[in-house]
Design a protein around this motif. Structure first.
Motif, PDB file in Angstrom:
ATOM      1  N   ARG A 149       5.911  11.747  -1.539  1.00 25.04           N
ATOM      2  CA  ARG A 149       4.610  12.157  -1.016  1.00 25.04           C
ATOM      3  C   ARG A 149       4.767  12.722   0.394  1.00 25.04           C
ATOM      4  NH1 ARG A 149       0.177   9.425  -3.750  1.00 25.04           N
ATOM      5  NH2 ARG A 149       0.999   8.218  -5.500  1.00 25.04           N
TER       6      ARG A 149
ATOM      7  N   GLY B 202       2.492  13.367   2.651  1.00 24.84           N
ATOM      8  CA  GLY B 202       1.714  12.640   3.642  1.00 24.84           C
ATOM      9  C   GLY B 202       2.413  11.388   4.114  1.00 24.84           C
ATOM     10  N   THR B 203       2.972  10.627   3.174  1.00 19.44           N
ATOM     11  CA  THR B 203       3.720   9.418   3.542  1.00 19.44           C
ATOM     12  C   THR B 203       4.939   9.769   4.381  1.00 19.44           C
ATOM     13  OG1 THR B 203       2.994   8.356   1.496  1.00 19.44           O
ATOM     14  CG2 THR B 203       4.870   7.380   2.628  1.00 19.44           C
TER      15      THR B 203
ATOM     16  N   LEU C  66       0.806  -1.212   0.000  1.00 19.50           N
ATOM     17  CA  LEU C  66       0.000   0.000   0.000  1.00 19.50           C
ATOM     18  C   LEU C  66       0.847   1.273   0.000  1.00 19.50           C
ATOM     19  CD1 LEU C  66      -2.839  -0.965   2.508  1.00 19.50           C
ATOM     20  CD2 LEU C  66      -2.969  -0.845   0.014  1.00 19.50           C
TER      21      LEU C  66
ATOM     22  N   ARG D 293       3.445   3.963  -1.347  1.00 21.19           N
ATOM     23  CA  ARG D 293       3.847   4.457  -2.664  1.00 21.19           C
ATOM     24  C   ARG D 293       5.106   5.300  -2.482  1.00 21.19           C
ATOM     25  NH1 ARG D 293       0.901   0.969  -3.528  1.00 21.19           N
ATOM     26  NH2 ARG D 293      -0.988   0.953  -4.838  1.00 21.19           N
TER      27      ARG D 293
ATOM     28  N   ARG E 165      -9.953   3.857   1.630  1.00 26.81           N
ATOM     29  CA  ARG E 165      -9.993   5.324   1.699  1.00 26.81           C
ATOM     30  C   ARG E 165      -9.155   5.958   0.595  1.00 26.81           C
ATOM     31  NH1 ARG E 165     -10.229   9.857   1.309  1.00 26.81           N
ATOM     32  NH2 ARG E 165     -10.382  11.535   2.849  1.00 26.81           N
ATOM     33  N   THR E 166      -8.005   5.364   0.281  1.00 24.81           N
ATOM     34  CA  THR E 166      -7.108   5.939  -0.717  1.00 24.81           C
ATOM     35  C   THR E 166      -7.346   5.409  -2.116  1.00 24.81           C
ATOM     36  OG1 THR E 166      -5.436   4.229  -0.258  1.00 24.81           O
ATOM     37  CG2 THR E 166      -5.314   6.277   1.030  1.00 24.81           C
TER      38      THR E 166
ATOM     39  N   ARG F 217      -1.199  19.885   4.019  1.00 26.00           N
ATOM     40  CA  ARG F 217      -1.809  18.700   4.632  1.00 26.00           C
ATOM     41  C   ARG F 217      -2.100  18.976   6.100  1.00 26.00           C
ATOM     42  NH1 ARG F 217      -1.026  14.100   1.584  1.00 26.00           N
ATOM     43  NH2 ARG F 217      -2.721  13.386   2.932  1.00 26.00           N
TER      44      ARG F 217
ATOM     45  N   ILE G  25      -7.462   1.717   5.007  1.00 27.32           N
ATOM     46  CA  ILE G  25      -6.602   2.666   4.300  1.00 27.32           C
ATOM     47  C   ILE G  25      -6.684   2.439   2.794  1.00 27.32           C
ATOM     48  CG2 ILE G  25      -4.194   3.325   3.923  1.00 27.32           C
ATOM     49  CD1 ILE G  25      -3.702   2.749   6.881  1.00 27.32           C
TER      50      ILE G  25
ATOM     51  N   ARG H 142      -6.166   2.637  -3.171  1.00 24.78           N
ATOM     52  CA  ARG H 142      -4.972   1.909  -3.600  1.00 24.78           C
ATOM     53  C   ARG H 142      -5.204   0.404  -3.527  1.00 24.78           C
ATOM     54  NH1 ARG H 142      -0.291   5.093  -0.116  1.00 24.78           N
ATOM     55  NH2 ARG H 142      -0.703   7.183  -0.928  1.00 24.78           N
TER      56      ARG H 142
ATOM     57  N   CYS I 196       3.899  10.525   7.977  1.00 25.59           N
ATOM     58  CA  CYS I 196       3.568   9.305   8.723  1.00 25.59           C
ATOM     59  C   CYS I 196       4.819   8.518   9.081  1.00 25.59           C
ATOM     60  CB  CYS I 196       2.617   8.445   7.903  1.00 25.59           C
ATOM     61  SG  CYS I 196       0.969   9.163   7.674  1.00 25.59           S
TER      62      CYS I 196
END
Length: 649
Positions: free
Chosen positions: A315, A317-318, A64, A66, A119-120, A359, A116, A122, A321
């Protein structure tokens, strides 16, 4: 003529049915996946195959993501994400009714991952395996097998104890892992239940490694029941070696990640081999010798974080996290590195403030988890333990400053050769400066105290060493990039031979063949590396190991009785009692008979009867020990009501 009513053309019944089924498909698919997320773990647990579930979670997490170009990138980043998430989620596991049971833990993890994905939008997707992926993995496995060989070749529990007893910390970390399995979560969430199994000092100790090992062990066993003492000991050694393999992999991966396009296969082979050889030859090998699994995991996560701060994923966001998970993981694994980690993350946030502001929801969510949880072990340690006082304790350190000078010069040569013109290497230079300031600050702290640098100064140097090893990829900047001057380069075979020669040179510099090299330390009458000393058996303790094995076999546990090994050899009784109580899961209850007492007889036995108010059984390892206890009972006959003596055969 009356007009006919206008009606919509009739829709074929088959088409209506098809449209309805398409509308129901997403809901139906979600229900099927949700059922699989729970029925799969339930079936695996029933069949005794719960050990496969962590691999499923890892694969789904990596699929999941990317981020990264290769399969190894995905897997390393997934491990970092999962370790940090586990350290946070274990707080929930510690208070819900199921503890570390594989079914609810795996079911929850799979449900979150599927959520997840929904929601995404993916779908799990992984890159293909390449030779470049296998190089760091193969190097980490080979080096770990080499360093763990004394355990692998050992004959039974006595042979493995011979090496494990080189470091007292192995007993405390084993007790913590078993305490977490018994409690079903962090020790500090149920200190009363943990009081018998684990020493008091470990209740508020950072338990990131321990909760990870305990949970994986529960999956591996497909059971929450504790195993036998020997079985639990063997599993602990396996998880310790696994943490070291992760450290080697993380350092090699981080070095390659920062170097990026400067590396082709041959250069990747050279860099990975050199980094692995220097890890084995340096004091990082001491982590296995003395048993530092918490620091091992903390350094592995720190190496990954340094790489991501220097070369972020695409990314935002990634990246947020990942950094949040790594901060939590470092805080729970080895909080001493948290100041450097915090500075690096703050610098990244400031540098990328524009993209981060786009974000806001995710930033707030990550901050709400990371900010309170990452320093939680530090705050708890300050409130409930003597953590600040412990910083100034421990043995002195004698670092090889010439080795650090050599590594600094090598990395600096790469940076000055053009690295400082590149953003990724400028960020690395900042990370190196932070680690250097951290180490110098600890040195200055001890000088202010008026003492030589001690134990925790060595830990700061470990962090500096790892950051330097990660930066060895800068040496590639001294050479033309692999995509240029194609006509002047040697062929593929020649490049591989050059890489092999570089690795051989690193092996020699690290002193692996005969124990010399730039990291050699004084061991008795000679200087050698920790690895060479370990392989030769210099730190091994065969006598205490043999006594402990005899006590384990010949003296069954008695309720409400503390077993204390007595020996005519100094320190032997202390070590044997320490490991015997750990293997029997009574380290907490036996602590008054172990810690803060004299190490030699007859003073030790006299101190034991004064420190332990309840029943005591002395286990005499030799005739001298029998005489010590008999004289003690003759001098204090009132002790016979609660003190007994057993001679070990």
């Amino acid at each position: 003529m009356p007009s006919e009513p206008i009606t919509a053309p009739a829709t074929p019944r088959r088409q209506v049915r098809s449209t309805a089924s398409r509308r129901a498909t997403p809901v139906g698919r979600a229900l099927v996946l949700l059922a699989a997320a729970w029925l799969g773990p339930l079936l695996a647990y029933a069949l005794g195959l719960a050990g496969l579930l962590p691999l499923v979670v890892l694969g789904l997490t990596a699929g999941l993501l990317r981020a990264g170009r290769t399969l190894l990138d995905r897997l390393v980043l997934a491990v970092a994400l999962l370790v940090g998430a586990l350290c946070a989620a274990a707080l929930v596991f510690s208070i819900w009714p199921w503890g570390l049971h594989p079914v609810p833990v795996a079911g929850t993890a799979l449900t979150v991952l599927l959520g997840i994905a929904a929601r995404t939008g993916r779908r799990p997707r992984l890159p293909r395996v390449t030779v470049a992926d296998l190089v760091p993995v193969g190097a980490a496995v080979a080096a770990t097998v080499a360093l763990g060989w004394p355990y692998l070749r050992a004959d039974g529990v006595t042979g493995r104890l011979t090496y494990a007893m080189a470091g007292e910390d192995n007993s405390r970390h084993l007790a913590t892992v078993e305490g977490i399995r018994a409690v079903g979560g962090y020790l500090f969430t149920d200190p009363d239940a943990a009081a018998r199994i684990a020493p008091e000092g470990m209740v508020w100790y950072p338990q990131g490694f321990h909760v990870t090992a305990a949970l994986l062990d529960t999956f591996l066993r497909s059971s929450t029941a504790t195993g036998g003492p020997v079985d639990a000991f063997d599993h602990y050694l396996g998880w310790t070696l696994g943490a070291y393999a992760l450290l080697l992999l993380a350092v090699a991966w981080a070095a390659g990640w920062i170097a990026g396009r400067q590396l082709d296969l041959a250069r990747s082979l050279a860099l990975t081999g050199a980094v692995t050889a220097l890890c084995l030859g340096s004091e990082l090998a001491r982590f296995v010798v003395y048993g530092y699994p918490g620091e091992t995991l903390g350094l592995a996560l720190t190496a990954i974080l340094v790489a991501l701060v220097c070369r972020p994923v695409a990314r935002t966001g990634t990246q947020l996290c990942l950094l949040g998970a790594l901060c939590v993981g470092v805080g729970f694994a080895y909080l001493m590195f948290l100041p450097v980690v915090g500075v690096l993350v703050l610098a990244w946030l400031v540098r990328h403030r524009r993209s981060v502001r786009r974000r806001p929801v995710l930033l707030v969510a990550v901050a709400l988890v990371t900010v309170p949880l990452a320093p939680l072990p530090s705050v708890a340690g300050l409130l409930f333990t003597r953590q600040v006082e412990n910083v100034a304790t421990g043995g002195g350190v004698a670092p090889r400053y010439d080795a650090f000078l050599a590594l600094c010069a090598l990395v600096g040569a790469g940076l000055l050769a053009g690295g400082l013109r590149l953003p990724v290497w400028r960020r690395y230079a900042g990370a190196l400066a932070a680690a250097l300031v951290f180490a110098v600050g600890f040195h200055a702290y001890f000088r202010v105290l008026g003492t030589d640098p001690r134990y925790y100064y060595g830990k700061a140097l470990h962090l500096l060493l790892v950051v330097l090893l990660v930066g060895l990829g800068a040496l590639a900047l001294l050479l033309p990039p692999p995509w240029r001057a194609a006509g002047t380069r040697p062929g593929a075979t020649g490049r591989i031979l050059v890489a092999v020669a570089v690795v051989a040179a690193a092996v020699g510099v690290a002193g692996l063949p005969r124990g010399g090299g730039i990291f050699a330390q004084p061991f008795g009458a000679r200087s050698t590396t920790w690895s060479a000393a370990w392989w030769s058996g210099t730190p091994a303790r065969p006598r205490p190991a043999e006594v402990t094995a005899r006590a384990l076999a010949q003296a069954p546990v008695r309720p409400d009785t503390v077993d204390v090994v007595v020996s005519g050899h100094r320190r032997e009784g202390y070590l044997s009692t320490l490991f015997l109580s750990t293997l029997r899961r009574t380290a907490g209850a036996s602590a008054p008979a172990v810690y803060h007492l004299p190490l030699a007889e007859p003073a030790r036995s006299a101190a034991v009867v004064a420190a332990v108010p309840g029943r005591i059984r002395f286990l005499a390892a030799d005739d001298d020990a029998v005489g010590v206890v008999e004289r003690l009972l003759a001098e204090q006959p009132e002790l016979r009501d609660r003190v007994s003596l057993q001679r070990l055969r």
